[in-house]
Write a protein that holds these residues in place. Structure first.
Motif, PDB file in Angstrom:
ATOM      1  N   GLN A 162      63.100  -3.059  85.426  1.00  0.00           N
ATOM      2  CA  GLN A 162      63.384  -3.609  86.755  1.00  0.00           C
ATOM      3  C   GLN A 162      62.673  -4.941  87.006  1.00  0.00           C
ATOM      4  OE1 GLN A 162      65.684  -2.388  89.187  1.00  0.00           O
ATOM      5  NE2 GLN A 162      66.309  -1.465  87.267  1.00  0.00           N
ATOM      6  N   ARG A 163      62.517  -5.711  85.929  1.00  0.00           N
ATOM      7  CA  ARG A 163      61.902  -7.025  86.072  1.00  0.00           C
ATOM      8  C   ARG A 163      62.471  -7.987  85.037  1.00  0.00           C
ATOM      9  NH1 ARG A 163      57.184  -4.099  83.506  1.00  0.00           N
ATOM     10  NH2 ARG A 163      57.091  -4.966  81.414  1.00  0.00           N
ATOM     11  N   PHE A 164      62.350  -9.257  85.362  1.00  0.00           N
ATOM     12  CA  PHE A 164      62.713 -10.322  84.432  1.00  0.00           C
ATOM     13  C   PHE A 164      61.447 -10.837  83.776  1.00  0.00           C
ATOM     14  CE2 PHE A 164      66.169 -10.668  87.564  1.00  0.00           C
ATOM     15  CZ  PHE A 164      67.274 -10.679  86.714  1.00  0.00           C
ATOM     16  N   GLY A 165      61.590 -11.309  82.562  1.00  0.00           N
ATOM     17  CA  GLY A 165      60.495 -11.982  81.890  1.00  0.00           C
ATOM     18  C   GLY A 165      60.741 -13.477  81.941  1.00  0.00           C
ATOM     19  N   LEU A 166      59.957 -14.180  82.726  1.00  0.00           N
ATOM     20  CA  LEU A 166      60.043 -15.638  82.802  1.00  0.00           C
ATOM     21  C   LEU A 166      59.003 -16.202  81.855  1.00  0.00           C
ATOM     22  CD1 LEU A 166      60.257 -15.936  86.678  1.00  0.00           C
ATOM     23  CD2 LEU A 166      62.132 -16.107  85.060  1.00  0.00           C
ATOM     24  N   ARG A 167      59.420 -17.184  81.065  1.00  0.00           N
ATOM     25  CA  ARG A 167      58.533 -17.725  80.039  1.00  0.00           C
ATOM     26  C   ARG A 167      58.452 -19.239  80.115  1.00  0.00           C
ATOM     27  NH1 ARG A 167      57.530 -12.963  80.187  1.00  0.00           N
ATOM     28  NH2 ARG A 167      57.602 -11.519  78.444  1.00  0.00           N
ATOM     29  N   THR A 168      57.454 -19.794  79.451  1.00  0.00           N
ATOM     30  CA  THR A 168      57.280 -21.236  79.455  1.00  0.00           C
ATOM     31  C   THR A 168      58.117 -21.931  78.378  1.00  0.00           C
ATOM     32  OG1 THR A 168      55.284 -20.973  78.117  1.00  0.00           O
ATOM     33  CG2 THR A 168      54.982 -21.183  80.501  1.00  0.00           C
ATOM     34  N   SER A 169      58.811 -21.175  77.547  1.00  0.00           N
ATOM     35  CA  SER A 169      59.702 -21.780  76.546  1.00  0.00           C
ATOM     36  C   SER A 169      61.010 -20.993  76.474  1.00  0.00           C
ATOM     37  CB  SER A 169      59.043 -21.814  75.164  1.00  0.00           C
ATOM     38  OG  SER A 169      59.094 -20.542  74.550  1.00  0.00           O
ATOM     39  N   PRO A 170      62.102 -21.675  76.166  1.00  0.00           N
ATOM     40  CA  PRO A 170      63.390 -20.977  76.044  1.00  0.00           C
ATOM     41  C   PRO A 170      63.380 -19.894  74.965  1.00  0.00           C
ATOM     42  CG  PRO A 170      63.734 -23.356  76.121  1.00  0.00           C
ATOM     43  CD  PRO A 170      62.250 -23.121  76.004  1.00  0.00           C
ATOM     44  N   ALA A 171      62.754 -20.178  73.829  1.00  0.00           N
ATOM     45  CA  ALA A 171      62.736 -19.203  72.733  1.00  0.00           C
ATOM     46  C   ALA A 171      62.012 -17.922  73.147  1.00  0.00           C
ATOM     47  CB  ALA A 171      62.079 -19.811  71.498  1.00  0.00           C
ATOM     48  N   ALA A 172      60.897 -18.061  73.842  1.00  0.00           N
ATOM     49  CA  ALA A 172      60.152 -16.881  74.292  1.00  0.00           C
ATOM     50  C   ALA A 172      60.954 -16.098  75.329  1.00  0.00           C
ATOM     51  CB  ALA A 172      58.803 -17.294  74.866  1.00  0.00           C
ATOM     52  N   ALA A 173      61.715 -16.787  76.172  1.00  0.00           N
ATOM     53  CA  ALA A 173      62.547 -16.108  77.171  1.00  0.00           C
ATOM     54  C   ALA A 173      63.633 -15.280  76.490  1.00  0.00           C
ATOM     55  CB  ALA A 173      63.171 -17.119  78.122  1.00  0.00           C
ATOM     56  N   ILE A 174      64.244 -15.831  75.454  1.00  0.00           N
ATOM     57  CA  ILE A 174      65.289 -15.106  74.726  1.00  0.00           C
ATOM     58  C   ILE A 174      64.693 -13.906  74.002  1.00  0.00           C
ATOM     59  CG2 ILE A 174      66.895 -15.251  72.773  1.00  0.00           C
ATOM     60  CD1 ILE A 174      67.418 -18.163  73.717  1.00  0.00           C
ATOM     61  N   GLU A 175      63.549 -14.098  73.379  1.00  0.00           N
ATOM     62  CA  GLU A 175      62.898 -12.993  72.672  1.00  0.00           C
ATOM     63  C   GLU A 175      62.621 -11.829  73.625  1.00  0.00           C
ATOM     64  OE1 GLU A 175      58.512 -12.294  70.883  1.00  0.00           O
ATOM     65  OE2 GLU A 175      59.560 -14.057  70.128  1.00  0.00           O
ATOM     66  N   ARG A 176      62.085 -12.128  74.792  1.00  0.00           N
ATOM     67  CA  ARG A 176      61.769 -11.085  75.768  1.00  0.00           C
ATOM     68  C   ARG A 176      63.035 -10.404  76.271  1.00  0.00           C
ATOM     69  NH1 ARG A 176      62.973  -8.534  80.508  1.00  0.00           N
ATOM     70  NH2 ARG A 176      61.148  -7.567  81.378  1.00  0.00           N
ATOM     71  N   ALA A 177      64.027 -11.185  76.662  1.00  0.00           N
ATOM     72  CA  ALA A 177      65.263 -10.609  77.200  1.00  0.00           C
ATOM     73  C   ALA A 177      65.972  -9.751  76.153  1.00  0.00           C
ATOM     74  CB  ALA A 177      66.194 -11.716  77.695  1.00  0.00           C
ATOM     75  N   HIS A 178      66.013 -10.216  74.929  1.00  0.00           N
ATOM     76  CA  HIS A 178      66.676  -9.451  73.876  1.00  0.00           C
ATOM     77  C   HIS A 178      66.008  -8.096  73.692  1.00  0.00           C
ATOM     78  CE1 HIS A 178      67.508  -8.440  69.554  1.00  0.00           C
ATOM     79  NE2 HIS A 178      68.709  -8.465  70.096  1.00  0.00           N
ATOM     80  N   TYR A 179      64.701  -8.090  73.638  1.00  0.00           N
ATOM     81  CA  TYR A 179      63.986  -6.827  73.448  1.00  0.00           C
ATOM     82  C   TYR A 179      64.237  -5.863  74.608  1.00  0.00           C
ATOM     83  CZ  TYR A 179      60.291  -3.413  72.891  1.00  0.00           C
ATOM     84  OH  TYR A 179      59.607  -2.231  72.768  1.00  0.00           O
ATOM     85  N   PHE A 180      64.072  -6.341  75.830  1.00  0.00           N
ATOM     86  CA  PHE A 180      64.171  -5.451  76.988  1.00  0.00           C
ATOM     87  C   PHE A 180      65.607  -5.069  77.329  1.00  0.00           C
ATOM     88  CE2 PHE A 180      59.784  -6.463  77.491  1.00  0.00           C
ATOM     89  CZ  PHE A 180      59.251  -5.322  78.073  1.00  0.00           C
ATOM     90  N   MET A 181      66.563  -5.950  77.117  1.00  0.00           N
ATOM     91  CA  MET A 181      67.954  -5.596  77.418  1.00  0.00           C
ATOM     92  C   MET A 181      68.518  -4.638  76.378  1.00  0.00           C
ATOM     93  SD  MET A 181      68.487  -6.861  80.338  1.00  0.00           S
ATOM     94  CE  MET A 181      70.217  -6.544  80.567  1.00  0.00           C
ATOM     95  N   GLU A 182      67.919  -4.576  75.216  1.00  0.00           N
ATOM     96  CA  GLU A 182      68.353  -3.667  74.159  1.00  0.00           C
ATOM     97  C   GLU A 182      67.663  -2.310  74.225  1.00  0.00           C
ATOM     98  OE1 GLU A 182      70.575  -3.852  71.173  1.00  0.00           O
ATOM     99  OE2 GLU A 182      71.367  -4.975  72.852  1.00  0.00           O
TER     100      GLU A 182
END
Length: 125
Positions: A33-53
């Protein structure tokens, strides 16, 4: 956005990005129930991929990193303060922020001052 703002990155699934571009609230993954906001695009994708999966039963196998769209989120100093005080935004560790709950394309306070907004440019991998 004024110079005293914070720019972070968020990665969205196709459905989340569709919601954003069509003026609907964007909701985070159902388990954290949260988003991962990151200081780099690559880190944002890594976080979203892990949690959305992730599910309690194991990975869904629904998304690959290239399915996500990354976008800037610009948070004003006022927005940072208000969202931190409300417990919506949290600085987890250097370069990693958590946003609890849904997000809109942009949000203003009751006086019309900008709290945050998504950037105009979004990119897919």
């Amino acid at each position: 956005m004024e110079a005293d703002s914070l720019t972070l990155w968020i990665a969205l699934t196709p459905q989340q990005f569709d919601d954003l571009t069509n003026g609907r609230a964007v909701t985070p993954d159902e388990f954290s129930q949260r988003f991962g906001l990151r200081t780099s695009p690559a880190a944002a994708i890594e976080r979203a991929h892990y949690f959305m999966e992730w599910t309690p039963e194991g990975p869904r196998g629904q998304f690959a990193p290239e399915h996500f769209t990354v976008s800037e989120v610009q948070i004003s100093a006022l927005g940072y303060m208000k969202k931190m005080e409300a417990g919506i935004l949290a600085n987890h560790k250097p370069g990693e922020y958590r946003w609890y709950g849904a997000m809109q394309r942009e949000e203003q306070d009751e006086q019309g001052r900008l709290l945050y907004r998504f950037g105009d440019a979004a990119q897919s991998i």
